[in-house]
Write an enzyme that holds these catalytic residues in place. Sequence first.
Site, PDB file in Angstrom:
ATOM      1  N   LYS A 126      -3.317  13.975   1.727  1.00  0.00           N
ATOM      2  CA  LYS A 126      -2.605  12.742   1.398  1.00  0.00           C
ATOM      3  C   LYS A 126      -1.112  12.978   1.558  1.00  0.00           C
ATOM      4  O   LYS A 126      -0.562  13.931   1.013  1.00  0.00           O
ATOM      5  CB  LYS A 126      -2.913  12.323  -0.039  1.00  0.00           C
ATOM      6  CG  LYS A 126      -2.304  10.983  -0.406  1.00  0.00           C
ATOM      7  CD  LYS A 126      -2.690  10.565  -1.805  1.00  0.00           C
ATOM      8  CE  LYS A 126      -1.807  11.158  -2.867  1.00  0.00           C
ATOM      9  NZ  LYS A 126      -0.419  10.698  -2.850  1.00  0.00           N
ATOM     10  N   ASP A 178      -0.269   7.487   1.895  1.00  0.00           N
ATOM     11  CA  ASP A 178      -0.199   6.830   0.574  1.00  0.00           C
ATOM     12  C   ASP A 178       1.210   6.283   0.348  1.00  0.00           C
ATOM     13  O   ASP A 178       2.000   6.856  -0.387  1.00  0.00           O
ATOM     14  CB  ASP A 178      -0.574   7.878  -0.485  1.00  0.00           C
ATOM     15  CG  ASP A 178      -0.475   7.353  -1.911  1.00  0.00           C
ATOM     16  OD1 ASP A 178      -0.610   6.137  -2.112  1.00  0.00           O
ATOM     17  OD2 ASP A 178      -0.268   8.192  -2.818  1.00  0.00           O
ATOM     18  N   LYS A 212       1.571   2.914  -0.370  1.00  0.00           N
ATOM     19  CA  LYS A 212       1.389   1.787  -1.310  1.00  0.00           C
ATOM     20  C   LYS A 212       2.268   0.600  -0.946  1.00  0.00           C
ATOM     21  O   LYS A 212       3.116   0.163  -1.727  1.00  0.00           O
ATOM     22  CB  LYS A 212       1.697   2.232  -2.749  1.00  0.00           C
ATOM     23  CG  LYS A 212       0.896   3.420  -3.247  1.00  0.00           C
ATOM     24  CD  LYS A 212       1.208   3.714  -4.705  1.00  0.00           C
ATOM     25  CE  LYS A 212       0.463   4.894  -5.263  1.00  0.00           C
ATOM     26  NZ  LYS A 212       0.902   6.197  -4.751  1.00  0.00           N
ATOM     27  N   ASP A 254       4.783  -5.920  -0.227  1.00  0.00           N
ATOM     28  CA  ASP A 254       5.862  -6.759   0.296  1.00  0.00           C
ATOM     29  C   ASP A 254       5.223  -8.068   0.763  1.00  0.00           C
ATOM     30  O   ASP A 254       4.022  -8.283   0.548  1.00  0.00           O
ATOM     31  CB  ASP A 254       6.569  -6.009   1.445  1.00  0.00           C
ATOM     32  CG  ASP A 254       8.038  -6.399   1.579  1.00  0.00           C
ATOM     33  OD1 ASP A 254       8.331  -7.606   1.519  1.00  0.00           O
ATOM     34  OD2 ASP A 254       8.877  -5.495   1.762  1.00  0.00           O
ATOM     35  N   ASN A 289       3.825 -10.614   6.198  1.00  0.00           N
ATOM     36  CA  ASN A 289       4.273 -10.264   7.550  1.00  0.00           C
ATOM     37  C   ASN A 289       4.849  -8.844   7.609  1.00  0.00           C
ATOM     38  O   ASN A 289       4.596  -8.088   8.550  1.00  0.00           O
ATOM     39  CB  ASN A 289       5.324 -11.296   7.995  1.00  0.00           C
ATOM     40  CG  ASN A 289       5.701 -11.122   9.442  1.00  0.00           C
ATOM     41  OD1 ASN A 289       4.843 -11.162  10.312  1.00  0.00           O
ATOM     42  ND2 ASN A 289       6.986 -10.896   9.697  1.00  0.00           N
ATOM     43  N   THR A 346      -2.316   5.251 -12.081  1.00  0.00           N
ATOM     44  CA  THR A 346      -3.000   6.025 -13.127  1.00  0.00           C
ATOM     45  C   THR A 346      -2.032   6.573 -14.172  1.00  0.00           C
ATOM     46  O   THR A 346      -2.457   7.105 -15.189  1.00  0.00           O
ATOM     47  CB  THR A 346      -3.805   7.184 -12.509  1.00  0.00           C
ATOM     48  OG1 THR A 346      -2.971   7.858 -11.569  1.00  0.00           O
ATOM     49  CG2 THR A 346      -5.038   6.691 -11.805  1.00  0.00           C
ATOM     50  N   ARG A 363      -1.127  18.421  -8.020  1.00  0.00           N
ATOM     51  CA  ARG A 363      -0.592  19.608  -8.688  1.00  0.00           C
ATOM     52  C   ARG A 363      -1.610  20.664  -9.102  1.00  0.00           C
ATOM     53  O   ARG A 363      -1.299  21.852  -8.988  1.00  0.00           O
ATOM     54  CB  ARG A 363       0.299  19.169  -9.865  1.00  0.00           C
ATOM     55  CG  ARG A 363       1.596  18.554  -9.375  1.00  0.00           C
ATOM     56  CD  ARG A 363       2.293  17.728 -10.428  1.00  0.00           C
ATOM     57  NE  ARG A 363       1.579  16.470 -10.669  1.00  0.00           N
ATOM     58  CZ  ARG A 363       1.996  15.509 -11.483  1.00  0.00           C
ATOM     59  NH1 ARG A 363       3.121  15.669 -12.161  1.00  0.00           N
ATOM     60  NH2 ARG A 363       1.310  14.401 -11.632  1.00  0.00           N
TER      61      ARG A 363
HETATM   62  O1  C5P Z   1      -0.413  15.954  -8.878  1.00  0.00           O
HETATM   63  P1  C5P Z   1      -1.456  14.914  -9.123  1.00  0.00           P
HETATM   64  O2  C5P Z   1      -2.879  15.451  -9.063  1.00  0.00           O
HETATM   65  O3  C5P Z   1      -1.177  14.093 -10.375  1.00  0.00           O
HETATM   66  O4  C5P Z   1      -1.298  13.937  -7.868  1.00  0.00           O
HETATM   67  C1  C5P Z   1      -1.925  12.687  -7.797  1.00  0.00           C
HETATM   68  C2  C5P Z   1      -1.471  12.035  -6.532  1.00  0.00           C
HETATM   69  O5  C5P Z   1      -2.089  10.760  -6.441  1.00  0.00           O
HETATM   70  C3  C5P Z   1       0.037  11.784  -6.457  1.00  0.00           C
HETATM   71  O6  C5P Z   1       0.414  11.956  -5.093  1.00  0.00           O
HETATM   72  C4  C5P Z   1       0.198  10.334  -6.866  1.00  0.00           C
HETATM   73  O7  C5P Z   1       1.294   9.719  -6.211  1.00  0.00           O
HETATM   74  C5  C5P Z   1      -1.117   9.733  -6.350  1.00  0.00           C
HETATM   75  N1  C5P Z   1      -1.554   8.518  -7.004  1.00  0.00           N
HETATM   76  C6  C5P Z   1      -1.748   8.396  -8.367  1.00  0.00           C
HETATM   77  N2  C5P Z   1      -2.155   7.222  -8.926  1.00  0.00           N
HETATM   78  C7  C5P Z   1      -2.417   6.166  -8.144  1.00  0.00           C
HETATM   79  C8  C5P Z   1      -2.250   6.270  -6.753  1.00  0.00           C
HETATM   80  C9  C5P Z   1      -1.833   7.473  -6.207  1.00  0.00           C
HETATM   81  O8  C5P Z   1      -1.555   9.374  -9.081  1.00  0.00           O
HETATM   82  N3  C5P Z   1      -2.881   5.041  -8.693  1.00  0.00           N
END
Ligand code: C5P
Length: 238
Positions: free
Chosen positions: A31, A58, A60, A63, A66, A122, A213
């Site tokens: 990702k 990713d 997201k 906007d 168009n 999340t 992480r």
């Molecule tokens: O480091 P960690 O396991 O928390 O990473 C989760 C990844 O998922 C991050 O790149 C974060 O931007 C992404 N993400 C998220 N929640 C969402 C969509 C994407 O944590 N709803």
Amino acid sequence: MDQLLVALDVDTAADARALADRLRGVAGGFKIGSRLFTREGPGIVEELAGRGDRVFLDLKFHDIPNTVAGAVAAATRLGVWMLNVHASGGSAMMRAARDAAHQEAARASRPAPLLIAVTMLTSLNQQALSDIGVIDGMAAQVGRLAALTEASGLDGVVASPHEIDIIRRRCGRQFVIVTPGIRGATDVKGDQSRTMTAAEALASGATYLVVGRPIIAAHDPRAAAERIASDCRSALTS
Ligand code: C5P
């Protein structure tokens, strides 16, 4: 492990490339989010996609229709495997995104990327939701946005593992559910507030897991990824 997507949340293409090289074969895809993309641009996306890696872009998008359609077409041209928009951008925006992905993929004679929508980040909890004026509970809001996403013709959603059940009930078995917020029992949660272990999330019905992480900040990222993949395999066979 097909279901395990690793978030390359690093600052440079060199670091992303090094991680991808270490994790290829264990990770089912990579990702690339706003941190790396803003710093390095589309080159690293094309590079990984060009070597056959599945790249989930990713960014997201959120906007007017168009503008989002143009961004989705550009991402499709890069060869991404999956990309996302915010469901709260509304149905017209999501339909414009879907049409752009399909038209651009047809023009390039490649399969359309999976197009999914973010329901609620999340990192948000119930208090954060009411701070932004959403008075419904988290589950109701996620269920509403997931149903709107499906009705708009998208392939699935990004959602916390805790919302998989409500999404499955509203959207059916084929709907793709991508879940970040994956943490082992002893991992630091950081800014994630609605977490589950990888095995629990898969057992609950997630299609793909996004792990950042716990893998990329580990002393040995490949060993960490292998451990998570092995937990996932046990969850899928039990
Ligand atoms: O480091 P960690 O396991 O928390 O990473 C989760 C990844 O998922 C991050 O790149 C974060 O931007 C992404 N993400 C998220 N929640 C969402 C969509 C994407 O944590 N709803």
